[in-house]
Design an enzyme around this catalytic site. Structure first.
Site, PDB file in Angstrom:
ATOM      1  N   SER A 189       1.029  -1.130   0.058  1.00 51.20           N
ATOM      2  CA  SER A 189      -0.040  -0.007  -0.108  1.00 51.20           C
ATOM      3  C   SER A 189       0.920   1.231  -0.186  1.00 51.20           C
ATOM      4  O   SER A 189       2.094   1.254   0.512  1.00 51.20           O
ATOM      5  CB  SER A 189      -1.125   0.073   1.245  1.00 51.20           C
ATOM      6  OG  SER A 189      -1.514   1.140   1.393  1.00 51.20           O
ATOM      7  N   TYR A 193      -1.625  -0.367  10.768  1.00 52.79           N
ATOM      8  CA  TYR A 193      -1.730  -0.742   9.437  1.00 52.79           C
ATOM      9  C   TYR A 193      -0.480  -0.136   8.863  1.00 52.79           C
ATOM     10  O   TYR A 193       0.220  -0.866   7.713  1.00 52.79           O
ATOM     11  CB  TYR A 193      -2.855  -0.096   8.814  1.00 52.79           C
ATOM     12  CG  TYR A 193      -3.088  -0.446   7.428  1.00 52.79           C
ATOM     13  CD1 TYR A 193      -3.511  -1.694   7.083  1.00 52.79           C
ATOM     14  CD2 TYR A 193      -2.981   0.507   6.464  1.00 52.79           C
ATOM     15  CE1 TYR A 193      -3.910  -1.811   5.791  1.00 52.79           C
ATOM     16  CE2 TYR A 193      -3.068   0.248   4.953  1.00 52.79           C
ATOM     17  CZ  TYR A 193      -3.651  -0.803   4.619  1.00 52.79           C
ATOM     18  OH  TYR A 193      -3.831  -1.105   3.507  1.00 52.79           O
TER      19      TYR A 193
END
Length: 285
Positions: free
Chosen positions: A135, A148
């Protein structure tokens, strides 16, 4: 791609499902591995040359069983797409331990387990390709996503290190770094307003493209990673913070629509409890 055997983890929905569709349309035999076996089966039934089986990416025995089924049925794995991931949001100091464990085990251990299970056979054959879906959160720190962020920084680092370790073996490792993607993971989160946003199909096309380019790192959109690297290297932190304040980079803390995100959050809670029970740890209330 004709005849290639491709494994896509987390392929029941979103990016994984679109990736399975694209690889199948290119002539590959595709296997979807997902902890939600019923949803994965329904997705696979709509895609030509696609099968599915239950896969808990956090558990090495589950990987062993899944890969054994793939190889016995379809032959050696040519391409592995480590796509499975979870994205809880919220204040770091309020995050339950079980949620932290789930994020790290799915987003990091899942990637490591997949590579460790599949790559040795690829090396023995002298060819293979692994795509780890990280990501842009693996490059850009974002409030409300501390764990995250940590998991995606780790996934990117693992990808680049494994790429170097297996250089010369015929096996390549690529990382794909999407910006915000319009999937269930971003449900309830206000997108846009300075935040690049893409569709699952855009990410799937980037994943498929790495089979040709074998690029070490591909962001979606393509300009985001090099653009951020330039900003981070040249723009003073105070100016970066001023711009980020202007576009409200704290929206994962302050602007999440609880109702719009409720279905995904409930699924994460169920998954977190099941994961903690399997690991024998105590689930936070």
């Amino acid at each position: 791609m004709d005849g290639a055997v491709v494994v896509v983890t987390g392929g029941a929905r979103g990016i994984g499902a679109k990736t399975a569709e694209l690889f199948s349309a290119s002539g590959a035999t595709v296997w979807i591995g997902d902890v939600d076996a019923d949803v994965a089966g329904a997705t696979a039934s709509r895609i030509p040359r696609c099968r599915s089986a239950r896969l808990d990416v956090t558990q090495r025995p589950s990987w062993d069983r899944f890969v054994s089924d793939v190889v016995e049925t379809s032959g050696p794995i040519d391409i592995l797409v480590n796509n499975a991931g979870v994205m809880p949001l919220g204040a770091f100091d309020a995050e339950p331990e079980s949620t932290t464990d789930l994020i790290l085990d799915v987003n990091v251990r899942g990637v490591l387990n997949g590579m460790r299970t599949v790559i040795p056979a690829m090396v023995a054959r002298g060819r293979g390709h692994v795509v780890n879906v990280a990501s842009m959160a693996g490059m850009i720190p974002i409030p409300g996503m501390v764990t995250y962020n940590a998991s995606k920084f780790a996934a990117l680092g693992a990808s680049l290190a494994a790429r170097r370790e297996y250089a010369g073996t015929g096996v390549t490792v690529s990382a794909v770094l999407p910006a915000a993607v319009r999937t269930e993971l971003t449900a309830g989160v206000p997108l846009g307003n300075g935040l690049p946003t893409v569709d699952p199909e855009d990410v799937a096309r980037a994943i498929l493209k790495t089979v040709r380019t074998r690029a070490a790192r591909t962001s979606v959109p393509g300009w985001v990673a090099p653009g951020w690297a330039l900003v981070d290297a040249l723009v003073p932190e105070k100016l970066q913070c001023a711009v980020r304040d202007r576009i409200n980079d704290r929206r994962a803390l302050t602007e999440v629509d609880a109702q719009g995100r409720s279905a995904y959050r409930e699924r994460l809670v169920r998954q977190s409890k099941a994961h903690a029970a399997q690991a024998g740890s105590e689930v936070a209330p």
